[in-house]
Design a protein around this motif. Structure first.
Motif, mmCIF file in Angstrom:
data_model
loop_
_atom_site.group_PDB
_atom_site.id
_atom_site.type_symbol
_atom_site.label_atom_id
_atom_site.label_comp_id
_atom_site.label_asym_id
_atom_site.label_seq_id
_atom_site.Cartn_x
_atom_site.Cartn_y
_atom_site.Cartn_z
ATOM 1 N N ALA A 81 -38.210 -27.328 -60.082
ATOM 2 C CA ALA A 81 -39.350 -26.517 -60.525
ATOM 3 C C ALA A 81 -39.520 -25.264 -59.666
ATOM 4 O O ALA A 81 -39.782 -24.179 -60.195
ATOM 5 C CB ALA A 81 -40.629 -27.362 -60.499
ATOM 6 N N VAL A 82 -39.371 -25.404 -58.356
ATOM 7 C CA VAL A 82 -39.508 -24.247 -57.469
ATOM 8 C C VAL A 82 -38.401 -23.238 -57.754
ATOM 9 O O VAL A 82 -38.653 -22.032 -57.868
ATOM 10 C CB VAL A 82 -39.503 -24.670 -55.983
ATOM 11 C CG1 VAL A 82 -39.359 -23.470 -55.058
ATOM 12 C CG2 VAL A 82 -40.763 -25.456 -55.642
ATOM 13 N N LYS A 83 -37.182 -23.714 -57.875
ATOM 14 C CA LYS A 83 -36.066 -22.810 -58.162
ATOM 15 C C LYS A 83 -36.299 -22.063 -59.479
ATOM 16 O O LYS A 83 -36.074 -20.854 -59.567
ATOM 17 C CB LYS A 83 -34.744 -23.581 -58.219
ATOM 18 C CG LYS A 83 -34.258 -24.085 -56.878
ATOM 19 C CD LYS A 83 -33.618 -22.963 -56.096
ATOM 20 C CE LYS A 83 -32.996 -23.484 -54.819
ATOM 21 N NZ LYS A 83 -31.856 -22.714 -54.371
ATOM 22 N N GLU A 84 -36.754 -22.780 -60.501
ATOM 23 C CA GLU A 84 -36.988 -22.153 -61.797
ATOM 24 C C GLU A 84 -38.152 -21.173 -61.730
ATOM 25 O O GLU A 84 -38.055 -20.049 -62.222
ATOM 26 C CB GLU A 84 -37.255 -23.214 -62.859
ATOM 27 C CG GLU A 84 -37.402 -22.632 -64.242
ATOM 28 C CD GLU A 84 -37.530 -23.695 -65.314
ATOM 29 O OE1 GLU A 84 -38.222 -23.407 -66.308
ATOM 30 O OE2 GLU A 84 -36.958 -24.782 -65.168
ATOM 31 N N ARG A 85 -39.268 -21.592 -61.130
ATOM 32 C CA ARG A 85 -40.462 -20.749 -61.072
ATOM 33 C C ARG A 85 -40.195 -19.419 -60.373
ATOM 34 O O ARG A 85 -40.705 -18.379 -60.771
ATOM 35 C CB ARG A 85 -41.597 -21.503 -60.370
ATOM 36 C CG ARG A 85 -42.907 -20.750 -60.342
ATOM 37 C CD ARG A 85 -44.103 -21.575 -59.857
ATOM 38 N NE ARG A 85 -43.928 -22.200 -58.577
ATOM 39 C CZ ARG A 85 -43.739 -23.504 -58.361
ATOM 40 N NH1 ARG A 85 -43.698 -24.343 -59.378
ATOM 41 N NH2 ARG A 85 -43.593 -23.988 -57.154
ATOM 42 N N TRP A 86 -39.346 -19.453 -59.343
ATOM 43 C CA TRP A 86 -39.085 -18.253 -58.562
ATOM 44 C C TRP A 86 -37.792 -17.551 -58.962
ATOM 45 O O TRP A 86 -37.391 -16.574 -58.338
ATOM 46 C CB TRP A 86 -39.089 -18.595 -57.071
ATOM 47 C CG TRP A 86 -40.481 -18.825 -56.597
ATOM 48 C CD1 TRP A 86 -41.160 -20.023 -56.566
ATOM 49 C CD2 TRP A 86 -41.395 -17.843 -56.138
ATOM 50 N NE1 TRP A 86 -42.429 -19.834 -56.111
ATOM 51 C CE2 TRP A 86 -42.602 -18.498 -55.829
ATOM 52 C CE3 TRP A 86 -41.315 -16.471 -55.954
ATOM 53 C CZ2 TRP A 86 -43.716 -17.826 -55.353
ATOM 54 C CZ3 TRP A 86 -42.417 -15.797 -55.475
ATOM 55 C CH2 TRP A 86 -43.604 -16.470 -55.180
ATOM 56 N N GLY A 87 -37.125 -18.030 -59.995
ATOM 57 C CA GLY A 87 -35.909 -17.378 -60.478
ATOM 58 C C GLY A 87 -34.767 -17.455 -59.486
ATOM 59 O O GLY A 87 -33.967 -16.527 -59.401
ATOM 60 N N LEU A 88 -34.687 -18.564 -58.764
ATOM 61 C CA LEU A 88 -33.644 -18.739 -57.753
ATOM 62 C C LEU A 88 -32.461 -19.500 -58.333
ATOM 63 O O LEU A 88 -32.630 -20.348 -59.215
ATOM 64 C CB LEU A 88 -34.209 -19.490 -56.538
ATOM 65 C CG LEU A 88 -35.338 -18.782 -55.810
ATOM 66 C CD1 LEU A 88 -35.992 -19.713 -54.805
ATOM 67 C CD2 LEU A 88 -34.839 -17.514 -55.143
ATOM 68 N N THR A 89 -31.291 -19.203 -57.840
ATOM 69 C CA THR A 89 -30.079 -19.874 -58.298
ATOM 70 C C THR A 89 -29.850 -21.154 -57.502
ATOM 71 O O THR A 89 -30.472 -21.377 -56.463
ATOM 72 C CB THR A 89 -28.860 -18.960 -58.130
ATOM 73 O OG1 THR A 89 -28.702 -18.661 -56.740
ATOM 74 C CG2 THR A 89 -29.021 -17.676 -58.926
#
Length: 95
Positions: free
Chosen positions: A67-75
């Motif tokens: 969720a954190v990776k998705e929310r912040w647009g991180l790979t």
């Protein structure tokens, strides 16, 4: 997702303001309170290199990481993505 991991995952492109927003994000699950020794073990590793000591928490850890990776647009690196998918697959089987 530790700051170092976020930086390597695309956060290096962020301006100072966005980095500060990330570091102070109070969204549920973004910042988790852990004791100092556990924080040192985790450092800035992803789920491919570190999992919480209580395996009963692994499903939630995988969900929050994703969720954190998705929310912040991180790979995610290939090993990191594989680890997260494995955690989520085990969670799906246990429901």
């Amino acid at each position: 997702v530790a700051l170092g991991n976020a930086h390597r995952s695309g956060g290096w492109r962020w301006d100072r303001q966005k980095k500060q927003e990330y570091a102070n994000d109070l969204t549920k699950g973004h910042l988790l309170l852990v004791d100092l020794s556990e924080n040192r073990k985790k450092w800035d590793k992803g789920p491919e290199g570190y999992l919480p000591p209580r395996n009963a928490y692994w499903c939630e850890y995988g969900r929050l990481w994703d969720a954190v990776k998705e929310r912040w647009g991180l790979t995610m690196s290939v090993p990191e993505g594989t680890a997260v998918r494995s955690l989520l697959a085990v969670c799906a089987q246990s429901q």
